[in-house]
Design a protein around this motif. Structure first.
Motif, PDB file in Angstrom:
ATOM      1  N   TRP A 119       0.805  -1.214   0.000  1.00  0.00           N
ATOM      2  CA  TRP A 119       0.000   0.000   0.000  1.00  0.00           C
ATOM      3  C   TRP A 119       0.840   1.266   0.000  1.00  0.00           C
ATOM      4  CZ3 TRP A 119      -5.175   0.433  -0.574  1.00  0.00           C
ATOM      5  CH2 TRP A 119      -5.928  -0.741  -0.464  1.00  0.00           C
ATOM      6  N   GLY A 120       0.338   2.294  -0.719  1.00  0.00           N
ATOM      7  CA  GLY A 120       0.847   3.649  -0.551  1.00  0.00           C
ATOM      8  C   GLY A 120      -0.114   4.379   0.358  1.00  0.00           C
ATOM      9  N   GLY A 121      -0.286   5.659   0.262  1.00  0.00           N
ATOM     10  CA  GLY A 121      -0.066   6.550  -0.877  1.00  0.00           C
ATOM     11  C   GLY A 121      -0.139   5.844  -2.213  1.00  0.00           C
ATOM     12  N   GLU A 122       0.770   6.259  -3.082  1.00  0.00           N
ATOM     13  CA  GLU A 122       0.883   5.618  -4.375  1.00  0.00           C
ATOM     14  C   GLU A 122       2.060   4.634  -4.288  1.00  0.00           C
ATOM     15  OE1 GLU A 122      -0.558   4.992  -7.185  1.00  0.00           O
ATOM     16  OE2 GLU A 122       1.269   3.902  -7.691  1.00  0.00           O
ATOM     17  N   PRO A 123       1.794   3.336  -4.295  1.00  0.00           N
ATOM     18  CA  PRO A 123       2.874   2.366  -4.064  1.00  0.00           C
ATOM     19  C   PRO A 123       4.000   2.435  -5.096  1.00  0.00           C
ATOM     20  CG  PRO A 123       0.828   1.265  -4.688  1.00  0.00           C
ATOM     21  CD  PRO A 123       0.494   2.688  -4.437  1.00  0.00           C
ATOM     22  N   LEU A 124       3.671   2.838  -6.337  1.00  0.00           N
ATOM     23  CA  LEU A 124       4.734   2.862  -7.355  1.00  0.00           C
ATOM     24  C   LEU A 124       5.699   4.032  -7.170  1.00  0.00           C
ATOM     25  CD1 LEU A 124       2.834   1.573 -10.503  1.00  0.00           C
ATOM     26  CD2 LEU A 124       4.339   0.329  -8.946  1.00  0.00           C
ATOM     27  N   LEU A 125       5.357   4.983  -6.283  1.00  0.00           N
ATOM     28  CA  LEU A 125       6.354   5.997  -5.882  1.00  0.00           C
ATOM     29  C   LEU A 125       7.474   5.317  -5.107  1.00  0.00           C
ATOM     30  CD1 LEU A 125       4.598   9.134  -4.333  1.00  0.00           C
ATOM     31  CD2 LEU A 125       6.018   9.058  -6.387  1.00  0.00           C
ATOM     32  N   TYR A 126       7.169   4.144  -4.567  1.00  0.00           N
ATOM     33  CA  TYR A 126       8.121   3.413  -3.714  1.00  0.00           C
ATOM     34  C   TYR A 126       8.639   2.160  -4.419  1.00  0.00           C
ATOM     35  CZ  TYR A 126       5.882   6.448  -0.311  1.00  0.00           C
ATOM     36  OH  TYR A 126       5.383   7.544   0.354  1.00  0.00           O
ATOM     37  N   GLY A 152      -2.072   4.160 -11.302  1.00  0.00           N
ATOM     38  CA  GLY A 152      -1.763   3.796 -12.691  1.00  0.00           C
ATOM     39  C   GLY A 152      -1.028   4.860 -13.483  1.00  0.00           C
ATOM     40  N   SER A 153      -0.572   5.921 -12.805  1.00  0.00           N
ATOM     41  CA  SER A 153       0.043   7.028 -13.550  1.00  0.00           C
ATOM     42  C   SER A 153       1.562   6.899 -13.665  1.00  0.00           C
ATOM     43  CB  SER A 153      -0.292   8.355 -12.873  1.00  0.00           C
ATOM     44  OG  SER A 153       0.332   8.402 -11.595  1.00  0.00           O
ATOM     45  N   ARG A 181     -11.674  14.786 -10.176  1.00  0.00           N
ATOM     46  CA  ARG A 181     -11.678  14.982  -8.717  1.00  0.00           C
ATOM     47  C   ARG A 181     -10.404  14.425  -8.083  1.00  0.00           C
ATOM     48  NH1 ARG A 181     -15.744  17.267  -6.228  1.00  0.00           N
ATOM     49  NH2 ARG A 181     -17.891  17.062  -6.962  1.00  0.00           N
ATOM     50  N   ARG A 182      -9.689  13.603  -8.827  1.00  0.00           N
ATOM     51  CA  ARG A 182      -8.457  13.012  -8.307  1.00  0.00           C
ATOM     52  C   ARG A 182      -7.224  13.757  -8.807  1.00  0.00           C
ATOM     53  NH1 ARG A 182      -8.449   6.973  -6.963  1.00  0.00           N
ATOM     54  NH2 ARG A 182     -10.625   6.461  -6.709  1.00  0.00           N
ATOM     55  N   GLY A 183      -7.255  14.183 -10.046  1.00  0.00           N
ATOM     56  CA  GLY A 183      -6.086  14.837 -10.637  1.00  0.00           C
ATOM     57  C   GLY A 183      -6.096  14.540 -12.115  1.00  0.00           C
ATOM     58  N   GLU A 184      -4.913  14.569 -12.729  1.00  0.00           N
ATOM     59  CA  GLU A 184      -4.907  14.371 -14.176  1.00  0.00           C
ATOM     60  C   GLU A 184      -5.215  12.904 -14.508  1.00  0.00           C
ATOM     61  OE1 GLU A 184      -0.237  13.854 -15.133  1.00  0.00           O
ATOM     62  OE2 GLU A 184      -0.979  15.928 -15.002  1.00  0.00           O
ATOM     63  N   ASP A 185      -5.683  12.741 -15.736  1.00  0.00           N
ATOM     64  CA  ASP A 185      -6.107  11.410 -16.165  1.00  0.00           C
ATOM     65  C   ASP A 185      -4.986  10.752 -16.974  1.00  0.00           C
ATOM     66  OD1 ASP A 185      -7.220   9.200 -17.221  1.00  0.00           O
ATOM     67  OD2 ASP A 185      -9.004  10.195 -18.039  1.00  0.00           O
ATOM     68  N   PRO A 186      -4.434   9.635 -16.479  1.00  0.00           N
ATOM     69  CA  PRO A 186      -3.359   8.987 -17.259  1.00  0.00           C
ATOM     70  C   PRO A 186      -3.808   8.582 -18.668  1.00  0.00           C
ATOM     71  CG  PRO A 186      -4.040   7.606 -15.380  1.00  0.00           C
ATOM     72  CD  PRO A 186      -4.713   8.932 -15.219  1.00  0.00           C
ATOM     73  N   PHE A 187      -5.121   8.405 -18.867  1.00  0.00           N
ATOM     74  CA  PHE A 187      -5.597   8.043 -20.206  1.00  0.00           C
ATOM     75  C   PHE A 187      -5.472   9.218 -21.190  1.00  0.00           C
ATOM     76  CE2 PHE A 187      -7.806   4.504 -18.055  1.00  0.00           C
ATOM     77  CZ  PHE A 187      -7.434   3.477 -18.910  1.00  0.00           C
ATOM     78  N   ARG A 192       1.085   6.970 -21.353  1.00  0.00           N
ATOM     79  CA  ARG A 192       0.542   6.319 -20.147  1.00  0.00           C
ATOM     80  C   ARG A 192      -0.673   5.454 -20.490  1.00  0.00           C
ATOM     81  NH1 ARG A 192       0.541  11.349 -15.958  1.00  0.00           N
ATOM     82  NH2 ARG A 192       2.736  11.324 -15.436  1.00  0.00           N
ATOM     83  N   ALA A 193      -1.488   5.946 -21.400  1.00  0.00           N
ATOM     84  CA  ALA A 193      -2.668   5.168 -21.806  1.00  0.00           C
ATOM     85  C   ALA A 193      -2.228   3.835 -22.417  1.00  0.00           C
ATOM     86  CB  ALA A 193      -3.511   5.966 -22.797  1.00  0.00           C
ATOM     87  N   ALA A 194      -1.150   3.888 -23.216  1.00  0.00           N
ATOM     88  CA  ALA A 194      -0.660   2.655 -23.858  1.00  0.00           C
ATOM     89  C   ALA A 194      -0.149   1.675 -22.795  1.00  0.00           C
ATOM     90  CB  ALA A 194       0.442   2.998 -24.854  1.00  0.00           C
ATOM     91  N   LEU A 195       0.510   2.217 -21.761  1.00  0.00           N
ATOM     92  CA  LEU A 195       1.014   1.334 -20.701  1.00  0.00           C
ATOM     93  C   LEU A 195      -0.139   0.715 -19.904  1.00  0.00           C
ATOM     94  CD1 LEU A 195       4.045   3.522 -19.614  1.00  0.00           C
ATOM     95  CD2 LEU A 195       4.193   1.146 -20.404  1.00  0.00           C
ATOM     96  N   LEU A 196      -1.175   1.516 -19.645  1.00  0.00           N
ATOM     97  CA  LEU A 196      -2.344   0.973 -18.928  1.00  0.00           C
ATOM     98  C   LEU A 196      -3.014  -0.131 -19.749  1.00  0.00           C
ATOM     99  CD1 LEU A 196      -4.002   4.142 -17.354  1.00  0.00           C
ATOM    100  CD2 LEU A 196      -3.394   2.046 -16.124  1.00  0.00           C
ATOM    101  N   LYS A 197      -3.116   0.104 -21.058  1.00  0.00           N
ATOM    102  CA  LYS A 197      -3.723  -0.927 -21.929  1.00  0.00           C
ATOM    103  C   LYS A 197      -2.866  -2.180 -21.943  1.00  0.00           C
ATOM    104  CE  LYS A 197      -6.213   1.988 -25.144  1.00  0.00           C
ATOM    105  NZ  LYS A 197      -6.294   2.555 -26.467  1.00  0.00           N
TER     106      LYS A 197
END
Ligand code: SF4
Ligand code: SF4
Length: 434
Positions: A119-126, A152-153, A181-187, A192-197
């Motif tokens: 878990w984070g926060g955002e776990p991929l920051l870690y 996912g960003s 409401r969260r922030g920018e959209d990775p899509f 980033r959209a390609a990585l999410l896909k």
């Protein structure tokens, strides 16, 4: 005992009796509504532990679920974040603390957790911490399932490889059309959209990934949410679930995104209920599972005495720790204030005295959607609890209505009985006069 006043497809009134503490759903003459319905007394049930500051819970050194808090830092600032009020109380940890954590784990953890969550926060920051923890935990506990919730960003091709190599089950937390409401959209970013896909295409086999959203006042239609992800991924099979309805963990959420108008509640309930009629709800795991477990509770006659909190963190076999081996109320909290419960190295001394089981809240004991809700957040109090509870209540009514529509062809019109709601803060609009 509540009376559910409903109408059938011809508009004819049909009333049912529902007792949430016995999970009994009967016609007005007392006959069961569902086939195979048992009475609560016909089985032996294990009671859920009813924790409270006066009756603190314990934690086990051989947990089923181990939640590892990597840090509460995040690259997003979601307007309703349930962690933002906790960030100041987080015990800071360095990358090298991951080694100390693994060393300490050897001394306190007994057995093999069924699931290990990062878990984070955002776990991929870690990611540097994850690169130390995950391979070693995989070696020690090859049978444990690894899970992570990310926004996912921050994906990269290397992170995708890492996730695949260790078969990490991924939930991408994203609000679809309400993402602003969260922030920018990775899509919105083609890379980033390609990585999410790519992540979705790699993880979708074997149900190893889902997108999950929070219902907020202007983004509360589960079917529209699902459609949004289907369009973005170009894949009808994309799994979209719900983290639930927005809760109010701080004054910021109470001042905005956590508070709904009556019209917004009506729209939430109708969109949730109608998603069961169209069948969309059955493709959304959170809704499908809620309806299924509600119907099962009736068939089995599940007594409320066996019902724990919805998140499971009241349980002794669910343990959240940070990298200093501090035991936390839950992964959303920090160790340097009241939610730091002590050290896992002295698990026998841990007392979960920060939280309140639903049974100690009057509103929950008089709630027709108790079996669907499970008591909202166990550590919230006052206005924060009252507003979160109201949001859960309205969502629960939508799921109850939808389940009745789907299973019995009945629309829920109103509920009669001793429903007790907590007093909420009055919102007074300020009108400027010339
Ligand atoms: S909706 Fe509110 S009163 Fe009902 S069970 Fe959930 S938290 Fe308790
Ligand atoms: S106690 Fe449970 S509901 Fe409350 S923030 Fe923690 S995980 Fe979420």
């Amino acid at each position: 005992m509540f009376t559910l006043h409903c109408s059938d497809a011809d508009g004819k009134s049909v009333s049912l009796r529902y007792a949430p503490h016995e999970s009994a759903l009967t016609n007005m003459d007392g006959t069961p509504v569902l086939k195979g319905q048992a009475s609560a007394s016909s089985r032996i049930w294990e009671d859920a532990e009813r924790i409270s500051p006066q009756h603190p819970g314990r934690k086990l050194a051989n947990p089923e679920v181990l939640k590892i808090q990597l840090g509460l830092g995040c690259n997003y600032t979601c307007s309703y974040c349930n962690q933002s009020s906790q960030v100041d109380s987080m015990a800071m940890t360095k990358t090298s603390d991951a080694h100390d954590f693994l060393r300490d784990l050897d001394t306190w953890l007994k057995g093999t957790p069924t699931r290990i969550e990062f878990w984070g926060g955002e776990p991929l920051l870690y990611i540097r911490k994850l690169e130390i923890l995950v391979p070693e935990l995989d070696k020690r506990f090859p049978d444990a399932e690894f899970c992570m919730v990310t926004n996912g960003s921050l994906l990269t091709p290397e992170i995708l490889d890492f996730i695949a190599r260790y078969d990490i089950c991924i939930t991408v937390s994203h609000d679809g059309p309400g993402q602003y409401r969260r922030g920018e959209d990775p899509f919105d970013d083609p890379r980033r959209a390609a990585l999410l896909k790519a992540l979705w295409n790699e993880r979708k086999t074997g149900e190893r990934m889902q997108f999950s959203s929070v219902l907020t006042p202007d983004n509360s239609d589960p079917a529209l949410l699902r459609r949004w992800f289907v369009d973005k991924l170009g894949d009808e099979s994309v799994v979209t679930s719900l983290e639930g309805v927005v809760a109010t963990h701080d004054d910021k959420a109470l001042a905005g995104p956590g508070v709904w108008t009556e019209e917004q509640y009506r729209s939430l309930k109708e969109s949730v209920a109608s998603s069961f009629e169209t069948g969309e709800a059955l493709r959304i795991p959170a809704l499908r599972e809620k309806a299924k477990s509600f119907l099962q509770s009736i068939v089995k006659g599940t007594p409320s005495s066996s019902t724990g909190q919805k998140c499971g963190m009241d349980r002794s076999d669910h343990v959240a720790v940070d990298l200093h081996s501090n035991v936390l109320t839950c992964h959303n909290t920090g160790a340097n204030a009241q939610h730091g419960l002590g050290s896992a190295l002295k698990m026998e001394d841990i007392r979960l005295d920060t939280s309140t089981h639903w049974a100690f809240r009057e509103c929950c004991s008089h709630c027709p959607v108790l079996q669907l809700c499970g008591g909202s957040c166990m550590y919230l109090e006052g206005d924060q609890f009252a507003q979160s509870c109201e949001n859960e209540y309205q969502f629960g009514l939508g799921v109850l209505d939808g389940t009745l529509r789907r299973a019995l062809g009945l629309k829920l019109d109103r509920i009669e009985g001793d429903v007790r709601r907590p007093a909420r803060r009055k919102v007074i609009s300020i009108v400027a006069h010339a």
